[in-house]
Design an enzyme around this catalytic site. Structure first.
Site, PDB file in Angstrom:
ATOM      1  N   CYS A 103       0.886  -1.177   0.000  1.00 39.90           N
ATOM      2  CA  CYS A 103       0.000   0.000   0.000  1.00 39.90           C
ATOM      3  C   CYS A 103       0.914   1.214   0.000  1.00 39.90           C
ATOM      4  O   CYS A 103       1.097   1.859   1.032  1.00 39.90           O
ATOM      5  CB  CYS A 103      -0.917  -0.011   1.220  1.00 39.90           C
ATOM      6  SG  CYS A 103      -1.781  -1.579   1.474  1.00 39.90           S
ATOM      7  N   ALA A 160       1.514   4.415  -1.638  1.00 38.59           N
ATOM      8  CA  ALA A 160       1.420   5.881  -1.652  1.00 38.59           C
ATOM      9  C   ALA A 160       1.351   6.435  -0.226  1.00 38.59           C
ATOM     10  O   ALA A 160       0.773   5.785   0.651  1.00 38.59           O
ATOM     11  CB  ALA A 160       0.189   6.318  -2.450  1.00 38.59           C
ATOM     12  N   GLY A 176       4.689   7.155  -0.617  1.00 37.23           N
ATOM     13  CA  GLY A 176       5.962   6.643  -1.091  1.00 37.23           C
ATOM     14  C   GLY A 176       7.153   6.761  -0.165  1.00 37.23           C
ATOM     15  O   GLY A 176       8.256   6.330  -0.528  1.00 37.23           O
ATOM     16  N   ASN A 177       6.986   7.313   1.025  1.00 36.63           N
ATOM     17  CA  ASN A 177       8.130   7.445   1.931  1.00 36.63           C
ATOM     18  C   ASN A 177       8.662   6.085   2.384  1.00 36.63           C
ATOM     19  O   ASN A 177       9.880   5.868   2.424  1.00 36.63           O
ATOM     20  CB  ASN A 177       7.758   8.286   3.149  1.00 36.63           C
ATOM     21  CG  ASN A 177       7.720   9.770   2.825  1.00 36.63           C
ATOM     22  OD1 ASN A 177       8.321  10.208   1.854  1.00 36.63           O
ATOM     23  ND2 ASN A 177       7.014  10.534   3.628  1.00 36.63           N
ATOM     24  N   GLU A 187      -0.156   0.449  -5.725  1.00 36.58           N
ATOM     25  CA  GLU A 187      -1.178   1.421  -5.331  1.00 36.58           C
ATOM     26  C   GLU A 187      -2.344   1.322  -6.308  1.00 36.58           C
ATOM     27  O   GLU A 187      -2.134   1.288  -7.521  1.00 36.58           O
ATOM     28  CB  GLU A 187      -0.600   2.840  -5.338  1.00 36.58           C
ATOM     29  CG  GLU A 187      -1.592   3.927  -4.997  1.00 36.58           C
ATOM     30  CD  GLU A 187      -2.292   3.726  -3.670  1.00 36.58           C
ATOM     31  OE1 GLU A 187      -3.534   3.750  -3.644  1.00 36.58           O
ATOM     32  OE2 GLU A 187      -1.587   3.515  -2.658  1.00 36.58           O
ATOM     33  N   ASP A 218      -4.577  -3.287  -7.519  1.00 38.42           N
ATOM     34  CA  ASP A 218      -5.057  -3.648  -6.188  1.00 38.42           C
ATOM     35  C   ASP A 218      -4.194  -4.802  -5.701  1.00 38.42           C
ATOM     36  O   ASP A 218      -4.155  -5.866  -6.338  1.00 38.42           O
ATOM     37  CB  ASP A 218      -6.531  -4.065  -6.271  1.00 38.42           C
ATOM     38  CG  ASP A 218      -7.133  -4.401  -4.912  1.00 38.42           C
ATOM     39  OD1 ASP A 218      -6.371  -4.778  -4.002  1.00 38.42           O
ATOM     40  OD2 ASP A 218      -8.356  -4.305  -4.767  1.00 38.42           O
ATOM     41  N   ASP A 233       1.137  -1.744   4.934  1.00 41.67           N
ATOM     42  CA  ASP A 233       0.659  -0.645   5.768  1.00 41.67           C
ATOM     43  C   ASP A 233      -0.719  -0.233   5.237  1.00 41.67           C
ATOM     44  O   ASP A 233      -0.837   0.766   4.530  1.00 41.67           O
ATOM     45  CB  ASP A 233       1.648   0.523   5.719  1.00 41.67           C
ATOM     46  CG  ASP A 233       1.306   1.623   6.707  1.00 41.67           C
ATOM     47  OD1 ASP A 233       1.587   1.446   7.900  1.00 41.67           O
ATOM     48  OD2 ASP A 233       0.742   2.652   6.286  1.00 41.67           O
ATOM     49  N   CYS A 265      -0.987   3.324  11.488  1.00 42.54           N
ATOM     50  CA  CYS A 265      -0.840   4.536  12.296  1.00 42.54           C
ATOM     51  C   CYS A 265      -2.053   4.613  13.230  1.00 42.54           C
ATOM     52  O   CYS A 265      -2.682   5.653  13.380  1.00 42.54           O
ATOM     53  CB  CYS A 265      -0.706   5.786  11.435  1.00 42.54           C
ATOM     54  SG  CYS A 265      -1.992   6.007  10.200  1.00 42.54           S
TER      55      CYS A 265
END
Length: 476
Positions: free
Chosen positions: A229, A231, A233-234, A255, A286, A304, A355
């Site tokens: 997942c 984007a 992109g870090n 993505e 997907d 993530d 998060c």
């Protein structure tokens, strides 16, 4: 008035990360403008409500409008630098403008009460993008860390401190103890104005967000990695920074949303430069629809997925955030996407992260996976603490693992395979990460079994006695 009608729904339904909800809404024609309006209105919501109540304009407004829409209009009329309501003529706009003098009079009283001269001097609650530390990592794909400080003297002039808590004012820098080449500075430092940032030689990324790529590469590097997942992109570019110095190394960044794919490509290009542009391959797809057999050489994955965003500043205390039904739906998806990640035949390590601060999306997802018979048969286990940021003090919630074992020591070991970060307290956002590992032998055996199952045949004995399969314990 289209702007205000678009923004109204995001004030009415506060059920996740504001930024994600707005920028993922394909119906919006100007998501940046909507985000700026909703964010600022939320920031000054307490004061806006005071002005509305004291001016008593709701009593006289015709037509009647919602509290949220009125707050947005009052914000732009009184709290915005431009001091006017956008768009052309509209009955609702004209109705509010008729009370402009009363609203401005109450605003003057408000400033006198708080002894301030401008809006930005009003004391406000913590907001989504406020951080006690501005974290950045040296982009080792583009520049060697030792050369970095020689090339960019601004960073060399900052005085080192031993704890991020000592970054009380600009002029200091903290070298992180847990993630290599990660640094913290005071939020007021003009990092985005530096040449290093412009060249993509530093990347602004929260410390906890750096955990997945670092955990994935603990003790070994992966030549082929998938960021499921990806984007914006870090995490992708961070994973790429660990890639072996091999022309065949690649991070597949998956993505499904077109807008986010565009952002992902832009971020990746800036992080890599022309010479290593092939190191990240963006896949508009997907992840759950990707055939694992097409990526049999992938050995590491970062997952993530979408989550409640409850670890983002200002969200942890929201009542709607802990809605059981919503968390159950999110957790169900998180389990599905993780099961898919664990089915990749060559995978040896999968890092799961969110998060979120809710156990429903964190420890309980881990428990569901460890309890799944197919996951067990594939040879997956939860990594031990020694494999997952061993010196990081905050681990998973031990009481949650009672669902797997009544043995307190077992629960402790399972919780040790997870890490948590508390919002603000740990210098950044709230975060969770867990690491699943599979031994090469177990993985190879499973690949053979799946191939034989597909052919409809039975496994042939090689004439040697094999070892009995060890009883699954859930940890290493």
């Amino acid at each position: 008035m289209r702007l205000y009608f678009d923004a109204e729904k995001f004030l009415k339904h506060d059920d996740g990360s504001l930024q994600k909800r707005i920028f993922n809404d394909r119906k919006l024609t100007n998501p940046k403008h909507v985000f700026a309006l909703v964010y600022s209105t939320t920031k000054y919501k307490e004061y806006i409500q005071q002005i509305i109540q004291k001016s008593k304009i709701q009593r006289d407004l015709k037509p009647k409008i919602s509290n949220e829409l009125l707050a947005l209009l009052v914000h732009d009329l009184v709290f915005s630098p431009r001091g006017r309501i956008e768009s052309g003529k509209h009955p609702i706009k004209e109705a509010v403008l008729a009370h402009k003098t009363r609203l401005q009079a109450e605003f003057i009283k408000l400033k006198l009460k708080y002894k301030v001269k401008s809006v930005d001097q009003l004391p406000t609650k913590e907001n989504d993008d406020e951080t006690p530390v501005r974290w950045f990592r040296i982009n080792t794909v583009k520049i060697d860390p030792e050369r970095f400080f020689k090339k960019h003297p601004f960073f060399a002039t900052l005085q080192p401190v031993n704890r991020f808590q000592d970054l009380a004012e600009p002029g200091f820098i903290y070298a992180d103890d847990y993630v290599p080449n990660l640094y913290g500075i005071h939020p007021k430092e003009k990092l985005s104005s530096t040449e290093a940032y412009t060249l993509g030689e530093v990347i602004i990324q929260d410390r906890a967000s750096c955990f997945p790529a670092h955990i994935l590469n603990h003790q070994r590097e992966h030549a082929k990695v998938i960021d499921a997942c990806a984007a914006p992109g870090n995490k992708t570019s961070h994973a790429a920074s660990y890639s072996p110095a091999d022309s065949g190394s690649v991070v597949y960044a998956v993505e499904r949303d077109q807008k986010r794919v565009n952002i992902l490509r832009t971020m990746s290009e800036k992080a890599l430069g022309k010479s290593k542009k092939k190191l990240i391959q963006v896949l508009h797809n997907d992840f759950t629809k990707i055939d694992p057999q097409d990526f049999a050489d992938v050995t590491g994955l970062i997952v993530d997925p979408s989550c409640s965003g409850s670890g983002i500043f200002g969200r942890a205390s929201d009542e709607e955030e802990s809605n059981d039904q919503r968390l159950e739906k999110l957790a169900s998806f998180q389990v599905i996407i993780m099961k898919h990640a664990l089915s990749f035949p060559g995978a040896r390590k999968v890092v799961y992260s969110t998060c979120s601060i809710h156990a429903e999306e964190n420890e309980r997802v881990v428990i569901d996976l460890l309890s799944d018979q197919r996951v067990q048969d594939q040879g997956w286990r939860l990594a031990s603490r020694e494999e997952v940021l061993p010196t990081w003090p905050r681990r998973g919630l031990e009481p949650e693992f009672v669902a797997l074992s009544r043995d307190a020591e077992v629960c402790k070991q399972l919780a040790g395979g997870c890490v948590r970060s508390n919002p603000k307290e740990d210098g950044g956002i709230g975060f969770f990460a867990a690491c699943f590992v599979k031994e090469a032998k177990a993985g190879a055996n499973r690949v053979e079994e799946e191939a034989e199952e597909a052919e409809g045949g039975e496994k042939l004995e090689d004439g040697e006695d094999g070892e009995d399969e060890e009883e699954w314990t859930g940890f290493g």
